[in-house]
Motif scaffolding. Sequence first.
Motif, mmCIF file in Angstrom:
data_model
loop_
_atom_site.group_PDB
_atom_site.id
_atom_site.type_symbol
_atom_site.label_atom_id
_atom_site.label_comp_id
_atom_site.label_asym_id
_atom_site.label_seq_id
_atom_site.Cartn_x
_atom_site.Cartn_y
_atom_site.Cartn_z
ATOM 1 N N GLY A 56 33.722 -1.867 46.616
ATOM 2 C CA GLY A 56 34.816 -1.765 47.577
ATOM 3 C C GLY A 56 36.190 -1.732 46.952
ATOM 4 N N LYS A 59 39.299 -6.348 43.688
ATOM 5 C CA LYS A 59 39.205 -7.544 44.529
ATOM 6 C C LYS A 59 40.047 -8.706 44.019
ATOM 7 C CE LYS A 59 36.461 -5.844 47.566
ATOM 8 N NZ LYS A 59 36.834 -5.796 48.993
ATOM 9 N N ASP A 108 41.413 -10.731 47.155
ATOM 10 C CA ASP A 108 41.212 -10.171 48.489
ATOM 11 C C ASP A 108 40.740 -11.286 49.426
ATOM 12 O OD1 ASP A 108 40.525 -8.858 50.801
ATOM 13 O OD2 ASP A 108 39.347 -7.298 49.816
ATOM 14 N N ASP A 111 37.941 -10.690 52.152
ATOM 15 C CA ASP A 111 36.562 -10.430 51.751
ATOM 16 C C ASP A 111 35.756 -11.725 51.846
ATOM 17 O OD1 ASP A 111 34.221 -10.126 49.845
ATOM 18 O OD2 ASP A 111 35.113 -8.131 49.671
ATOM 19 N N ARG A 114 35.637 -14.009 48.721
ATOM 20 C CA ARG A 114 36.955 -14.337 48.153
ATOM 21 C C ARG A 114 36.928 -15.547 47.223
ATOM 22 N NH1 ARG A 114 36.822 -15.251 53.431
ATOM 23 N NH2 ARG A 114 37.078 -17.370 54.190
#
Length: 190
Positions: A56, A59, A108, A111, A114
């Motif tokens: 994704g 992060k 992030d 998320d 995290r």
Amino acid sequence: MSSQLWKVRKARPEDIAGMLALNYAIYPEDWHVSPEYVERVMQRNPEVYNVLPAAGGIKGIFSIFPLTRDHFDQVLNGQLAEERLAECILPYDQPKHVCLYLISLIVDIHDPLRKQYARAVIEAIPQELHRLAQQGIVIDEIGAIAISADGNRILRRIGFSTSEAMESFDQEFNVFRAAPDEIIRAIQPK
């Protein structure tokens, strides 16, 4: 899950879009920088941005800018605008004394992973300090400016102490300072 599932690495030019997407999602607009700014910083010193890539995108990020003592103190006192920092960053081209400005520590927060990302990013900081020392870079002091309650809490947890406050964007922010060994001691697994 272990933080060892993810590895923090040096940012590359192709990471800039992902870095800024995360930066813009977390930091208030006043603290945003442009892609051109990040490119200028990378040209001055390609070793200052550290990223945590994962599924994704990017992060987590931590960015540490090496500065002279004068520039370091000016930043922490609010006398040197962060926009001008790119021209003040020192290269790691030879052994030297520097002060490190921890300009960003981002994860992030939206998320579900995290906490694991935060652990991986934070655990990479002492590794970076050791790497610099092995290159002959003598770190005289590390400083940071907390722009959120979470920032204040995290900086204290990783070995920083509040030293003073500075004003920027018509707000007052806490300034934190630490010696490298204080950071290493606070973060290293017990």
